[in-house]
Design an enzyme around this catalytic site. Structure first.
Site, PDB file in Angstrom:
ATOM      1  CE  LYS A  46       9.882   1.274   0.828  1.00  0.00           C
ATOM      2  NZ  LYS A  46       9.730   0.299   1.920  1.00  0.00           N
ATOM      3  CD  GLU A  48      -4.687  -1.685  -6.511  1.00  0.00           C
ATOM      4  OE1 GLU A  48      -5.684  -1.670  -5.759  1.00  0.00           O
ATOM      5  OE2 GLU A  48      -4.727  -2.044  -7.690  1.00  0.00           O
ATOM      6  CB  CYS A  60      -6.252  -3.700   1.392  1.00  0.00           C
ATOM      7  SG  CYS A  60      -6.088  -4.960   0.121  1.00  0.00           S
ATOM      8  CD  GLU A  91      -7.005  -0.243   6.008  1.00  0.00           C
ATOM      9  OE1 GLU A  91      -6.173   0.677   5.957  1.00  0.00           O
ATOM     10  OE2 GLU A  91      -7.127  -1.091   5.105  1.00  0.00           O
TER      11      GLU A  91
HETATM   12  P1  NAD Z   1       2.123   2.076   4.590  1.00  0.00           P
HETATM   13  O1  NAD Z   1       1.449   3.051   3.694  1.00  0.00           O
HETATM   14  O2  NAD Z   1       2.549   2.533   5.917  1.00  0.00           O
HETATM   15  O3  NAD Z   1       3.419   1.506   3.884  1.00  0.00           O
HETATM   16  C1  NAD Z   1       3.355   0.916   2.607  1.00  0.00           C
HETATM   17  C2  NAD Z   1       4.711   1.027   1.968  1.00  0.00           C
HETATM   18  O4  NAD Z   1       4.987   2.406   1.736  1.00  0.00           O
HETATM   19  C3  NAD Z   1       5.865   0.489   2.790  1.00  0.00           C
HETATM   20  O5  NAD Z   1       6.762  -0.153   1.929  1.00  0.00           O
HETATM   21  C4  NAD Z   1       6.488   1.759   3.352  1.00  0.00           C
HETATM   22  O6  NAD Z   1       7.861   1.631   3.637  1.00  0.00           O
HETATM   23  C5  NAD Z   1       6.276   2.731   2.227  1.00  0.00           C
HETATM   24  N1  NAD Z   1       6.270   4.144   2.569  1.00  0.00           N
HETATM   25  C6  NAD Z   1       6.051   4.731   3.772  1.00  0.00           C
HETATM   26  N2  NAD Z   1       6.118   6.066   3.636  1.00  0.00           N
HETATM   27  C7  NAD Z   1       6.371   6.333   2.332  1.00  0.00           C
HETATM   28  C8  NAD Z   1       6.514   7.522   1.574  1.00  0.00           C
HETATM   29  N3  NAD Z   1       6.419   8.721   2.125  1.00  0.00           N
HETATM   30  N4  NAD Z   1       6.739   7.414   0.249  1.00  0.00           N
HETATM   31  C9  NAD Z   1       6.809   6.203  -0.355  1.00  0.00           C
HETATM   32  N5  NAD Z   1       6.690   5.049   0.324  1.00  0.00           N
HETATM   33  C10 NAD Z   1       6.450   5.100   1.648  1.00  0.00           C
HETATM   34  O7  NAD Z   1       1.140   0.853   4.648  1.00  0.00           O
HETATM   35  P2  NAD Z   1       1.371  -0.514   5.410  1.00  0.00           P
HETATM   36  O8  NAD Z   1       1.088  -0.263   6.851  1.00  0.00           O
HETATM   37  O9  NAD Z   1       2.644  -1.141   5.018  1.00  0.00           O
HETATM   38  O10 NAD Z   1       0.227  -1.425   4.755  1.00  0.00           O
HETATM   39  C11 NAD Z   1      -1.043  -1.399   5.186  1.00  0.00           C
HETATM   40  C12 NAD Z   1      -1.896  -0.570   4.263  1.00  0.00           C
HETATM   41  O11 NAD Z   1      -1.814  -1.063   2.923  1.00  0.00           O
HETATM   42  C13 NAD Z   1      -3.354  -0.662   4.638  1.00  0.00           C
HETATM   43  O12 NAD Z   1      -3.929   0.602   4.607  1.00  0.00           O
HETATM   44  C14 NAD Z   1      -3.928  -1.560   3.548  1.00  0.00           C
HETATM   45  O13 NAD Z   1      -5.298  -1.396   3.356  1.00  0.00           O
HETATM   46  C15 NAD Z   1      -3.128  -1.188   2.380  1.00  0.00           C
HETATM   47  N6  NAD Z   1      -3.165  -2.250   1.337  1.00  0.00           N
HETATM   48  C16 NAD Z   1      -3.895  -2.034   0.208  1.00  0.00           C
HETATM   49  C17 NAD Z   1      -3.991  -3.009  -0.769  1.00  0.00           C
HETATM   50  C18 NAD Z   1      -4.811  -2.791  -2.014  1.00  0.00           C
HETATM   51  O14 NAD Z   1      -4.665  -3.573  -2.954  1.00  0.00           O
HETATM   52  N7  NAD Z   1      -5.637  -1.775  -2.067  1.00  0.00           N
HETATM   53  C19 NAD Z   1      -3.320  -4.219  -0.598  1.00  0.00           C
HETATM   54  C20 NAD Z   1      -2.586  -4.416   0.563  1.00  0.00           C
HETATM   55  C21 NAD Z   1      -2.511  -3.405   1.527  1.00  0.00           C
END
Ligand code: NAD
Length: 493
Positions: A198, A272, A306, A403
């Site tokens: 997804k 991640e 991230c 963050e």
């Molecule tokens: P988010 O956690 O809000 O969403 C990430 C994904 O999870 C989206 O596809 C979202 O629809 C989905 N999601 C939301 N609620 C969910 C649930 N209850 N169960 C399963 N899936 C769910 O994060 P974001 O705002 O999209 O991305 C930013 C975050 O991602 C930042 O914290 C960033 O640091 C992190 N990030 C980490 C890495 C890494 O490699 N460590 C890489 C990129 C981004």
């Protein structure tokens, strides 16, 4: 053209910024978008059983880009059924045959690189120079790298032997939509797993365009299934009983929620999550290079990274000089239309993210840090935020702890190596760090004592598919890239 202004050191300095008129230089390739994208299940685009859709908008101008199908629980179940059915044949293929498909995906992506770069920029807001020179080529590189592994799996765990896990559920964020998809799909497929993935709800378009490539590559139906939607769809993907493993990239908050959801099951997991990296500059560092590294570390992709170097730790003897040079440097960053090839900072990904950044910046001011933003004109329509520095930051400020995920740098100082290490590690996160110094022994010490999955020395934000990436502490566990990343998709014999 206006006369050169006095630079930070009192010398005349060239300030480009808004003083120089640049002719617009928009990228013109056709992104070949469809008005509507359906779910990609069992090798074809299918209408969602939920009957629902949502809009993907261009954050640069708030215009609708495409209508996207919203997958409900029944759609996710259908995707898992297709993947489960496909697993037998896909996992039984010799690795060299699987490798051919993955090579084809990489080549087809290269063929359509410009089109994908424009689509990525329109869907997510990042500058075209980044999607063109980083996101798309790196995504292709991940497919190439893992295609190369597919017939060499005996060497992933020499003497042990590896087998695929089965069907894996994957959920990715919006900051590097195509690249995060490549990080997840390529190792899973090379190892012989099938996938239900997804994308994030604000950036589904390039994933669905990649589905066209999967069709053109002749990938057997059901090997990769893409379901679109928001958190509820994500929870259904993570929680489905047919998943042998789930791999999540996103916020620490949602990562924790998923771990609570799956506690007590035997599901394998990779997480991640977020980061709050320290970029540490010592007084013997090559200062001009360090300033470039600091700028790249926090303003690349509007700071939606991230592993962004969002906390600058600067050695006291050079703090004033570094901060003066930084202020001068960010005055020449160009913020605006992401499709313009001159743009350094594009649009913030969504209205929600813009208000989160605005809230955290306001908290920095309230808590006593000193804000600096260069004068810059932001487009009237769309979501934009100027490059921002905070000085006089203390470790207890929210802007030093949370963050922000935006173009905002919090600057702290230190006097000794021990103090730098202690401050850098004083965070619940542990994804990345940077060290700038002329001294090799100091680099070695810092890289062992910093609790971060990756430590860059005299550079920042460098990536390679052969180099494993992942976190410590609340930044998650598991690795993506390299042999270690493949192992996370394997059962050891
Ligand atoms: P988010 O956690 O809000 O969403 C990430 C994904 O999870 C989206 O596809 C979202 O629809 C989905 N999601 C939301 N609620 C969910 C649930 N209850 N169960 C399963 N899936 C769910 O994060 P974001 O705002 O999209 O991305 C930013 C975050 O991602 C930042 O914290 C960033 O640091 C992190 N990030 C980490 C890495 C890494 O490699 N460590 C890489 C990129 C981004």
């Amino acid at each position: 053209m206006a006369a050169p202004r006095k630079g930070s050191q009192g010398r005349a300095g060239l300030i480009f910024g808004d003083l120089w008129e640049f002719d617009p230089a928009p990228e013109t390739a056709d992104p070949k978008l469809k008005a509507r994208y359906d779910l990609f299940i069992n090798g074809e685009f299918v209408r969602p059983r939920s009957g629902k859709t949502f809009d993907s908008i261009n954050p640069a101008n708030e215009q609708k880009l495409a209508e996207i199908a919203l997958a409900g629980a029944a759609d996710v179940d259908r995707a898992y059924q297709a993947a489960t059915k496909a697993f037998k044949g896909w996992s039984a293929l010799p690795g060299r045959e699987r490798g051919k498909y993955i090579f084809r995906i990489a080549r087809l992506l290269q063929d359509r690189a410009r089109e994908f770069a424009v689509a990525e920029t329109m869907d997510g807001g990042k500058p075209i120079k980044e999607s063109r020179d980083f996101d798309v080529p790196m995504a292709a590189a991940h497919f190439f790298y893992h295609a190369g592994w597919a017939d060499k799996l005996a060497y992933v765990a020499p003497g042990r032997g590896v087998a695929p896990l089965g069907v894996v559920g994957q959920v990715i964020p919006w900051n590097f939509p195509l690249l995060m998809l490549a990080w997840k799909l390529a190792p899973a497929l090379a190892m012989g797993n099938c996938v239900v993935l997804k994308p994030a709800e604000t950036t589904s378009v390039t994933a669905l365009k990649l589905a066209e490539i999967l069709q053109d590559a002749g990938l057997p139906p059901g090997v990769v299934n893409l379901v679109t939607g928001a958190g509820e769809t994500g929870a259904a993907v993570m929680g489905h009983p047919a998943a042998a493993k789930v791999a999540f990239t996103g916020s620490t908050e949602v990562g924790k929620r998923i771990m609570r959801q799956l506690a007590g099951t035997d599901r394998r997991m990779t997480m991640e999550l977020g980061g709050k990296a320290a970029n540490i500059v010592f007084d013997d560092a090559p200062i001009d290079q360090a300033v470039e590294g600091i700028v790249n570390g926090i303003f690349f992709n509007q700071g939606h990274v991230c592993c962004a170097g969002s906390r600058l730790l600067v050695h006291e003897p050079v703090a004033e000089r570094v901060i003066a040079k930084l202020k001068n440097r960010i005055r020449v960053l160009r913020v605006g239309d992401p499709l313009d090839k001159n743009t350094d900072l594009g649009a913030i990904n969504s209205r929600e993210q813009l208000s989160r950044i605005t809230r955290l910046v306001a908290s920095g001011v309230r808590e006593g840090a000193v804000k600096y933003q260069p004068p810059c004109m932001l487009p009237k329509k769309g979501f934009y935020f100027p490059p921002t520095l905070f000085t006089h930051v203390t470790q207890s400020h929210r802007i030093a702890r949370e963050e922000i995920f935006g173009p905002v740098l919090s600057i702290l100082t230190f006097r000794t190596v021990d103090e730098a290490i202690e401050k850098a590690n004083n965070t619940p996160y542990g994804l990345s760090a940077g060290v700038w110094t002329d001294k090799g022994s100091r680099i070695l010490r810092m890289s062992t004592e910093l609790k971060a999955g990756v430590v860059w020395a005299n550079t920042f934000n460098r990536f390679d598919p052969s180099s494993p990436f992942g976190g410590y502490k609340e930044s998650g566990f598991g690795r993506e890239g390299g042999r270690q990343g493949l192992l996370d998709y394997a059962r050891l014999a």
